[in-house]
Scaffold this active site. Sequence first.
Site, PDB file in Angstrom:
ATOM      1  N   ASP A   1       0.812  -1.230   0.000  1.00 27.09           N
ATOM      2  CA  ASP A   1       0.000   0.000   0.000  1.00 27.09           C
ATOM      3  C   ASP A   1       0.841   1.274   0.000  1.00 27.09           C
ATOM      4  O   ASP A   1       0.306   2.382   0.103  1.00 27.09           O
ATOM      5  CB  ASP A   1      -0.949  -0.006   1.211  1.00 27.09           C
ATOM      6  CG  ASP A   1      -0.196  -0.035   2.527  1.00 27.09           C
ATOM      7  OD1 ASP A   1       1.052  -0.053   2.497  1.00 27.09           O
ATOM      8  OD2 ASP A   1      -0.851  -0.014   3.583  1.00 27.09           O
ATOM      9  N   GLY A   2       2.147   1.140  -0.083  1.00 27.61           N
ATOM     10  CA  GLY A   2       2.999   2.322  -0.173  1.00 27.61           C
ATOM     11  C   GLY A   2       3.669   2.705   1.136  1.00 27.61           C
ATOM     12  O   GLY A   2       4.586   3.536   1.156  1.00 27.61           O
ATOM     13  N   GLU A   3       3.239   2.113   2.246  1.00 27.17           N
ATOM     14  CA  GLU A   3       3.871   2.451   3.528  1.00 27.17           C
ATOM     15  C   GLU A   3       5.323   1.987   3.526  1.00 27.17           C
ATOM     16  O   GLU A   3       5.655   0.955   2.948  1.00 27.17           O
ATOM     17  CB  GLU A   3       3.112   1.784   4.679  1.00 27.17           C
ATOM     18  CG  GLU A   3       1.746   2.385   4.904  1.00 27.17           C
ATOM     19  CD  GLU A   3       0.946   1.633   5.965  1.00 27.17           C
ATOM     20  OE1 GLU A   3       1.452   0.623   6.491  1.00 27.17           O
ATOM     21  OE2 GLU A   3      -0.180   2.052   6.237  1.00 27.17           O
TER      22      GLU A   3
ATOM     23  N   ARG B   1      12.211  26.302   7.186  1.00 25.91           N
ATOM     24  CA  ARG B   1      11.827  27.690   6.897  1.00 25.91           C
ATOM     25  C   ARG B   1      10.528  28.076   7.576  1.00 25.91           C
ATOM     26  O   ARG B   1      10.177  29.244   7.642  1.00 25.91           O
ATOM     27  CB  ARG B   1      11.772  27.909   5.378  1.00 25.91           C
ATOM     28  CG  ARG B   1      13.178  28.113   4.819  1.00 25.91           C
ATOM     29  CD  ARG B   1      13.209  28.258   3.332  1.00 25.91           C
ATOM     30  NE  ARG B   1      13.031  26.963   2.679  1.00 25.91           N
ATOM     31  CZ  ARG B   1      13.038  26.796   1.364  1.00 25.91           C
ATOM     32  NH1 ARG B   1      13.204  27.832   0.576  1.00 25.91           N
ATOM     33  NH2 ARG B   1      12.884  25.610   0.843  1.00 25.91           N
TER      34      ARG B   1
ATOM     35  N   HIS C   1      18.677  26.441   8.755  1.00 30.95           N
ATOM     36  CA  HIS C   1      18.212  27.694   8.162  1.00 30.95           C
ATOM     37  C   HIS C   1      18.093  28.796   9.225  1.00 30.95           C
ATOM     38  O   HIS C   1      18.379  29.959   8.960  1.00 30.95           O
ATOM     39  CB  HIS C   1      16.868  27.473   7.464  1.00 30.95           C
ATOM     40  CG  HIS C   1      16.304  28.724   6.881  1.00 30.95           C
ATOM     41  ND1 HIS C   1      16.937  29.420   5.867  1.00 30.95           N
ATOM     42  CD2 HIS C   1      15.199  29.427   7.188  1.00 30.95           C
ATOM     43  CE1 HIS C   1      16.226  30.487   5.568  1.00 30.95           C
ATOM     44  NE2 HIS C   1      15.174  30.515   6.354  1.00 30.95           N
TER      45      HIS C   1
ATOM     46  N   LYS D   1      16.033  43.347  -1.122  1.00 37.38           N
ATOM     47  CA  LYS D   1      14.942  43.122  -2.076  1.00 37.38           C
ATOM     48  C   LYS D   1      13.751  43.955  -1.656  1.00 37.38           C
ATOM     49  O   LYS D   1      13.421  44.026  -0.480  1.00 37.38           O
ATOM     50  CB  LYS D   1      14.532  41.646  -2.074  1.00 37.38           C
ATOM     51  CG  LYS D   1      15.455  40.742  -2.833  1.00 37.38           C
ATOM     52  CD  LYS D   1      14.980  39.310  -2.773  1.00 37.38           C
ATOM     53  CE  LYS D   1      15.007  38.750  -1.369  1.00 37.38           C
ATOM     54  NZ  LYS D   1      14.663  37.335  -1.277  1.00 37.38           N
TER      55      LYS D   1
ATOM     56  N   ARG E   1       9.622  45.337  -3.065  1.00 42.86           N
ATOM     57  CA  ARG E   1       8.581  45.423  -4.082  1.00 42.86           C
ATOM     58  C   ARG E   1       8.340  46.898  -4.341  1.00 42.86           C
ATOM     59  O   ARG E   1       8.096  47.657  -3.412  1.00 42.86           O
ATOM     60  CB  ARG E   1       7.282  44.792  -3.567  1.00 42.86           C
ATOM     61  CG  ARG E   1       7.213  43.342  -3.834  1.00 42.86           C
ATOM     62  CD  ARG E   1       5.872  42.757  -3.459  1.00 42.86           C
ATOM     63  NE  ARG E   1       6.014  41.334  -3.243  1.00 42.86           N
ATOM     64  CZ  ARG E   1       6.129  40.438  -4.216  1.00 42.86           C
ATOM     65  NH1 ARG E   1       6.084  40.820  -5.464  1.00 42.86           N
ATOM     66  NH2 ARG E   1       6.278  39.169  -3.946  1.00 42.86           N
TER      67      ARG E   1
ATOM     68  N   ASP F   1      24.682  32.117   0.477  1.00 41.41           N
ATOM     69  CA  ASP F   1      23.338  31.834   0.986  1.00 41.41           C
ATOM     70  C   ASP F   1      23.336  30.430   1.573  1.00 41.41           C
ATOM     71  O   ASP F   1      24.244  29.646   1.313  1.00 41.41           O
ATOM     72  CB  ASP F   1      22.299  31.948  -0.144  1.00 41.41           C
ATOM     73  CG  ASP F   1      20.923  32.335   0.392  1.00 41.41           C
ATOM     74  OD1 ASP F   1      20.688  32.195   1.603  1.00 41.41           O
ATOM     75  OD2 ASP F   1      20.079  32.775  -0.414  1.00 41.41           O
TER      76      ASP F   1
HETATM   77  C1  R5P Z   1      16.015  32.739   2.673  1.00 41.63           C
HETATM   78  O1  R5P Z   1      15.851  33.162   3.810  1.00 41.63           O
HETATM   79  C2  R5P Z   1      17.067  31.735   2.383  1.00 41.63           C
HETATM   80  O2  R5P Z   1      18.288  32.109   2.948  1.00 41.63           O
HETATM   81  C3  R5P Z   1      17.251  31.531   0.906  1.00 41.63           C
HETATM   82  O3  R5P Z   1      17.656  32.739   0.326  1.00 41.63           O
HETATM   83  C4  R5P Z   1      15.982  31.090   0.261  1.00 41.63           C
HETATM   84  O4  R5P Z   1      15.428  30.008   0.965  1.00 41.63           O
HETATM   85  C5  R5P Z   1      16.255  30.675  -1.165  1.00 41.63           C
HETATM   86  O5  R5P Z   1      15.051  30.332  -1.765  1.00 41.63           O
HETATM   87  P1  R5P Z   1      14.851  30.597  -3.315  1.00 41.63           P
HETATM   88  O6  R5P Z   1      16.009  29.951  -4.016  1.00 41.63           O
HETATM   89  O7  R5P Z   1      13.521  29.942  -3.615  1.00 41.63           O
HETATM   90  O8  R5P Z   1      14.820  32.080  -3.527  1.00 41.63           O
END
Ligand code: R5P
Length: 323
Positions: free
Chosen positions: A42-44, A101, A135, A197, A199, A223
């Site tokens: 069943d996939g388990e 995250r 993270h 960044k 908007r 990153d």
């Molecule tokens: C954000 O806080 C993390 O440090 C990364 O910058 C982020 O998770 C990267 O995600 P994506 O590649 O989707 O922009």
Amino acid sequence: MIKAVDDEMKIFAGRACPELAKQICDYLGMALGKAEVGRFPDGELNVKLDEDVRGRDVFLVQSTCPPVNENLMELLLMVDSARRASASSITAVIPYYGYARKDRKDEGRVPIAAKLVANMLTVAGTDRVLALDLHATQIQGFFDIPVDHLYSFPVIVEYLREKAIEDLVLVAPDIGRVRMANAYSRALGAPLAMVEKRRESPDSAKVGFVIGDVRDKNVLLVDDIIATGGTIAIAAHTLKEAGARQISVAAVHPVFCGPVAERLLAAPIDEVVVTDTIPLNDLARSMGEKIKVLSVGRLLGEAMRRIHCNESVSLLFDQFNRE
Ligand code: R5P
């Protein structure tokens, strides 16, 4: 390879990062424990450790990368198997900790997934966690068992020192990574800048602004995760517009999903350096020569040896925290 640790230590791996587990075992001069991961009709999932673990220090290597639910469940089942087989201690070695995250309740009626994962690991019987580049560092506090949190920083810095990039500037792609970029900037003796960044309007895409001087400089963006590539691609375009020369990226965890390949290939990026906490998937491999993988196997192997021998692990992460 270092001298073999004693028979009191056993290492098993799930299916998420078998190559990394092999690197760890090669470093320690020991064989990977035999384990079977199967599936019921069943996939388990079904798991069996094929070696005696009674009274042993058991290390279970598993990144909770995509497919995250499968990999997480596999790890939980391995922990449960080791506990029921009377292992003396169980260390979950989690090179990439998924669901990280979602580490706070930032709106109503949402979970804190990173904490839930910590609870599940603990309830299953994990005694200790060895993690790499979480993270958010506060995830350590989501556990009431010891957490050794390492950084891949020394591995990446060693590679960058060998490359000796001239006129280098370290750049954080957003405000959350300034501390990380600062550590690299100090270690490499290069100045620091960041991309912010914003908007411009609620319905426009995000655009970036550079804080710091990158004109005619070679830039290294740092990153922790590359997922859809949006953060790095925006930062790279912004840096190019601000006059940067060559742009490279160092990111720890190559999650690589969604539109990442087209974004990164369209961005003015010369090289993407990642680690083997997650095996490269097809999207990552489509980067071809542009992607370079560094292994954290020796770093994790050394930490595991120290944990088993009751030696200090802090030496391995102090460097990052000092920078
Ligand atoms: C954000 O806080 C993390 O440090 C990364 O910058 C982020 O998770 C990267 O995600 P994506 O590649 O989707 O922009």
